[in-house]
Every structure is written in C-alpha cells, then in structure tokens.
Scaffold this active site. Structure first.
Site, PDB file in Angstrom:
ATOM      1  N   ASP A 111       0.555  -1.266   0.104  1.00 46.14           N
ATOM      2  CA  ASP A 111       0.321   0.013  -0.124  1.00 46.14           C
ATOM      3  C   ASP A 111       1.292   1.397   0.012  1.00 46.14           C
ATOM      4  O   ASP A 111       0.624   2.336  -0.930  1.00 46.14           O
ATOM      5  CB  ASP A 111      -1.124  -0.093   1.181  1.00 46.14           C
ATOM      6  CG  ASP A 111      -1.981  -1.327   1.644  1.00 46.14           C
ATOM      7  OD1 ASP A 111      -2.247  -2.091   0.462  1.00 46.14           O
ATOM      8  OD2 ASP A 111      -1.478  -1.305   2.350  1.00 46.14           O
ATOM      9  N   HIS A 152      -4.754  -3.365   6.777  1.00 50.49           N
ATOM     10  CA  HIS A 152      -4.666  -3.390   5.043  1.00 50.49           C
ATOM     11  C   HIS A 152      -5.782  -4.368   4.425  1.00 50.49           C
ATOM     12  O   HIS A 152      -6.167  -4.860   3.964  1.00 50.49           O
ATOM     13  CB  HIS A 152      -3.525  -4.573   5.219  1.00 50.49           C
ATOM     14  CG  HIS A 152      -3.350  -4.692   3.500  1.00 50.49           C
ATOM     15  ND1 HIS A 152      -3.250  -4.363   2.074  1.00 50.49           N
ATOM     16  CD2 HIS A 152      -3.955  -6.330   2.871  1.00 50.49           C
ATOM     17  CE1 HIS A 152      -3.173  -5.138   1.596  1.00 50.49           C
ATOM     18  NE2 HIS A 152      -3.670  -6.282   1.622  1.00 50.49           N
TER      19      HIS A 152
HETATM   20  P1  NAI Z   1      -2.935 -18.431  -3.968  1.00 46.51           P
HETATM   21  O1  NAI Z   1      -3.713 -18.707  -3.424  1.00 46.51           O
HETATM   22  O2  NAI Z   1      -2.256 -18.306  -4.974  1.00 46.51           O
HETATM   23  O3  NAI Z   1      -1.540 -18.820  -2.664  1.00 46.51           O
HETATM   24  C1  NAI Z   1      -2.029 -19.527  -2.052  1.00 46.51           C
HETATM   25  C2  NAI Z   1      -0.942 -20.579  -1.399  1.00 46.51           C
HETATM   26  O4  NAI Z   1      -1.234 -20.882   0.050  1.00 46.51           O
HETATM   27  C3  NAI Z   1      -1.744 -21.654  -1.940  1.00 46.51           C
HETATM   28  O5  NAI Z   1      -1.178 -22.189  -2.431  1.00 46.51           O
HETATM   29  C4  NAI Z   1      -2.599 -22.478  -0.619  1.00 46.51           C
HETATM   30  O6  NAI Z   1      -2.500 -24.268  -1.062  1.00 46.51           O
HETATM   31  C5  NAI Z   1      -1.761 -22.475   0.178  1.00 46.51           C
HETATM   32  N1  NAI Z   1      -1.864 -22.519   1.557  1.00 46.51           N
HETATM   33  C6  NAI Z   1      -3.470 -22.816   1.840  1.00 46.51           C
HETATM   34  N2  NAI Z   1      -3.748 -23.219   3.475  1.00 46.51           N
HETATM   35  C7  NAI Z   1      -2.322 -23.033   3.929  1.00 46.51           C
HETATM   36  C8  NAI Z   1      -1.746 -23.522   4.871  1.00 46.51           C
HETATM   37  N3  NAI Z   1      -2.393 -24.043   5.397  1.00 46.51           N
HETATM   38  N4  NAI Z   1      -0.387 -23.369   4.602  1.00 46.51           N
HETATM   39  C9  NAI Z   1       0.745 -23.283   3.912  1.00 46.51           C
HETATM   40  N5  NAI Z   1      -0.024 -23.434   2.669  1.00 46.51           N
HETATM   41  C10 NAI Z   1      -1.027 -23.047   2.317  1.00 46.51           C
HETATM   42  O7  NAI Z   1      -2.453 -16.396  -3.312  1.00 46.51           O
HETATM   43  P2  NAI Z   1      -1.592 -15.299  -3.218  1.00 46.51           P
HETATM   44  O8  NAI Z   1      -2.253 -14.503  -4.151  1.00 46.51           O
HETATM   45  O9  NAI Z   1       0.197 -16.350  -3.425  1.00 46.51           O
HETATM   46  O10 NAI Z   1      -1.929 -14.797  -2.421  1.00 46.51           O
HETATM   47  C11 NAI Z   1      -1.449 -15.226  -0.663  1.00 46.51           C
HETATM   48  C12 NAI Z   1      -2.534 -14.361  -0.016  1.00 46.51           C
HETATM   49  O11 NAI Z   1      -1.383 -13.287   0.030  1.00 46.51           O
HETATM   50  C13 NAI Z   1      -3.392 -13.839  -0.120  1.00 46.51           C
HETATM   51  O12 NAI Z   1      -4.455 -14.277   1.020  1.00 46.51           O
HETATM   52  C14 NAI Z   1      -3.378 -12.539  -0.505  1.00 46.51           C
HETATM   53  O13 NAI Z   1      -4.828 -12.360  -0.760  1.00 46.51           O
HETATM   54  C15 NAI Z   1      -2.291 -11.563   0.532  1.00 46.51           C
HETATM   55  N6  NAI Z   1      -2.153 -10.572  -0.208  1.00 46.51           N
HETATM   56  C16 NAI Z   1      -1.684  -9.548   0.462  1.00 46.51           C
HETATM   57  C17 NAI Z   1      -1.284  -8.861   0.402  1.00 46.51           C
HETATM   58  C18 NAI Z   1      -0.646  -7.233   1.318  1.00 46.51           C
HETATM   59  O14 NAI Z   1      -0.194  -6.677   0.925  1.00 46.51           O
HETATM   60  N7  NAI Z   1      -0.871  -7.877   2.435  1.00 46.51           N
HETATM   61  C19 NAI Z   1      -1.290  -8.469  -1.630  1.00 46.51           C
HETATM   62  C20 NAI Z   1      -1.194  -9.347  -1.628  1.00 46.51           C
HETATM   63  C21 NAI Z   1      -1.791 -10.154  -1.807  1.00 46.51           C
END
Ligand code: NAI
Length: 329
Positions: free
Chosen positions: A159, A187
């Site tokens: 952000d 966030h």
């Molecule tokens: P994604 O869906 O591509 O990957 C998430 C991964 O986490 C998946 O491979 C899934 O199998 C794994 N996962 C789910 N539960 C798990 C567990 N208990 N233990 C280990 N792995 C687990 O999602 P992406 O795009 O990589 O985003 C990840 C997170 O980051 C989302 O929650 C998204 O909203 C968040 N995010 C946060 C931002 C921030 O600025 N704080 C910015 C962009 C995304």
C-alpha cells in the site's frame, strides 16, 4: 561463508511465492553475501506443484541458496526459522462472509503460531502477508506462547509503495523522490495513506501537489482500491508487486532506516496515537541502530487524518472482536 539464515515461506506453491522465493534466493531480501536456507510449507494437495517450484529454484543455480526443504508439516517448516513469511491463506470464495474467512484462516494461524513457538529460532521474526493479514498476525501472535509480540508484523508495504507511485506520477517526479509515506490501520479498503506528513523532494506533499481535492479524494481511493483494479485488469490478484513489497519490508526491518524517513508495517500497538493497545495496526515505523524498531512519535494528525484513522482502527477492532475465541493470551 556466513552462517545461513533460515527463511520459512508458507503458501509456497502460490502466485506470490512464485515471485518471492526467487527474490529471496537471489539475495534481494537479506543481502548479496547472505546464504539462505529455504523451508517451504504447503498443504498436501499442493505438494506436487511445490515440487515443481523446488525444481525451478534448483535450476536457477543461485549461489546463495544453501538448502531447500519442502514440507506440509508446520513444525518441520518452522524448524530453526529466523524469518517466517506467512503468505499462505485460504482465499474468500463466493458466498463466504468475512466472518467465515476470519474463522477458517484463524484456525490456520493458531496452528502456525503454535508451531513457530515450538520450532522456530529464538530470534524469529514473522511477517504475515496472507489476508486478512492484520488479524491473522494477531491470532498467530496470541498463539505463539513465549515469542515476544514485537516480532510479529503484517504487510502494508504494498500500500505504501502504491501510494508513493501515485504521488510520484501526479507530481511528475521519480518515485524515489517520495518519502515519509505512512499507511495507517488495516490492510484493507479502509486503510489511510497519509499524504499530510509525506514529502516529495524533501518538501511537504501539499506544497508540491496543490490539488487538495485529488489528495483527499482520488489519491486515497486509488490506493485503497488498487488491489481490486489489478484483479480486474489482470484477471488475478497482485502477486509480483506483493512479493516485492514483502522483500522491501524485511529489508527495512533488517537495516537502519535513513535519518528522517520511515516506512509502513503493521505492528502490535503500544497505544501510540491513541490506537488501542494490542491491535495489529499499521504505523510509521523506523528501524533503529541496534536492530530494533520503533513507532515514529509526534507526527501531527489533523482532523481529516484522525477521522480516516478512526475508521480503519474501528475495522481492526471489529475483526479482533470476531475472533476473540481464537486469542489465547
Ligand atoms: P494463492 O492462492 O496463489 O496461493 C496461496 C497458497 O497458500 C496456495 O498455494 C495454498 O495451497 C496455500 N495455503 C493455503 N492454506 C495453507 C496452509 N494452511 N499452509 C500452507 N499453505 C497454505 O494466493 P497468493 O496470490 O499467493 O496470495 C496469498 C495471500 O496473500 C492471499 O491471502 C492474498 O489475499 C494475500 N495478499 C496480501 C497482500 C498484502 O499486501 N498484505 C497483497 C496481495 C495478496
């Protein structure tokens, strides 16, 4: 050779990790002479995909990459971890209420907090990226018995970077000219990107950008809704920029902040600026000479800013109240 630093990344087969792991292994995060052990956590159905990511990490032949351990066991993943980047999270699906999302992820972050307390290194630091990241960090912190609360962070750097890029574009300067940008609060779309204390080329933003209507209006909403705009354009949520922000956050926490500047990350509130103690809230932060961090004190908060901060802090309280049963101590 320096002693390797162990970095655990959860959600390691996901889209953010697909950028993040290669940045970490290349030395972008902890420096060009710092060897890294990577411990990668995924859920069992994603272990095949993770194996592919591990193959690619090996194929990149990174000189700094000492060891890679893929696993679906949290204790194995957090064993000896100096840094834990908690990226994995269950995404919100159609028909799911925010409360359901907090509950499902809450259980994940209880288990990970407990495993960090049992297995990580004594100096462990934890950055939560997976959403809702402030409240997930709060749950992990409460369940990581014995790990000091000042080791838990939630990511708002994306952000901050988005806000800097918007301000730079409006002022017609390079993004490096923009400093002192604080994100306050959660966030989420209630976050407050504080232009009132920000600077461009060392001058207050309000002296450089005279369009106050834009600063109070489109600037704030563009930053708040940037995530949704990227999903609309790309058909997938921001990933490479999120990974880059995670790298920036760890680098900022690990190195002394340049004199007079600050960066944004959500930390456990000590009551500064009247924000309730114990909430994981984004503040302007500085890393000190001794490697600790502090909330920048004494910034003027005008009526406009205070109203915006109140809205986002109230949302944090509501999220906290929705998960009280998951907070152990
Ligand atoms: P994604 O869906 O591509 O990957 C998430 C991964 O986490 C998946 O491979 C899934 O199998 C794994 N996962 C789910 N539960 C798990 C567990 N208990 N233990 C280990 N792995 C687990 O999602 P992406 O795009 O990589 O985003 C990840 C997170 O980051 C989302 O929650 C998204 O909203 C968040 N995010 C946060 C931002 C921030 O600025 N704080 C910015 C962009 C995304």
């Amino acid at each position: 050779m320096k002693t390797p630093i162990t970095v655990t990344v959860t959600g390691a087969a996901g889209q953010i990790a697909y950028s993040l792991l290669f940045r970490i292994a290349s030395g972008s995060m902890l420096g060009p002479d710092q060897p890294i052990n990577l411990r990668l956590l995924e859920i069992p159905p994603a272990m095949n995909a993770l194996e592919g990511v591990v193959m690619e990490l090996r194929d990149a032949a990174f000189p700094l990459l000492n060891e890679i351990v893929p696993t679906s066991d949290p204790d194995e993943a957090f064993a000896g971890a100096n840094w834990c980047l908690l990226v994995g999270s269950v995404p919100r699906k159609a028909g799911m209420e925010r409360k359901d999302l907090l509950d499902i992820n809450g259980k994940v972050f209880i288990g990970q907090g407990q495993a960090i307390a049992r297995s990580a290194a004594k100096d462990v630091r934890v950055l939560v990226v997976g959403n809702p990241c402030n409240t997930n960090a709060l749950i992990a912190m409460h369940n990581a018995s014995g790990v000091p609360s000042d080791r838990f962070f939630a990511m708002t750097r994306l952000d901050e970077n988005r806000a800097k890029s918007q301000l730079a574009e409006k002022a017609g300067v390079h993004v490096t000219e923009v400093t002192n940008v604080a994100i306050w609060g959660n966030h989420s779309s209630t976050q407050y990107p504080d232009f009132t204390n920000a600077k461009i080329g060392g001058k207050p933003v309000t002296e450089v950008i005279k369009d106050t209507e834009w600063l109070k209006g489109d600037f704030i909403t563009t930053v708040q809704q940037r995530g949704a705009a990227i999903i609309k354009a790309r058909g997938a949520s921001s990933a490479a920029s999120a990974a880059s922000a995670a790298v920036d956050t760890v680098r900022s926490l690990a190195t002394q902040t340049p004199e007079g500047d600050w960066y944004s990350v959500a930390v456990c509130s000590d009551g500064s600026y009247g924000i309730e103690k114990g909430l994981i809230c984004s503040f302007p932060i500085r890393t000190t000479k001794d490697g600790g961090w502090e909330i920048v004190q004494g910034l003027p908060i005008d009526v406009f800013s205070q109203e915006k901060i109140d809205v986002t802090v109230n949302e944090l309280k509501e999220e906290r109240d929705a998960v009280t049963s998951l907070l152990q101590h």
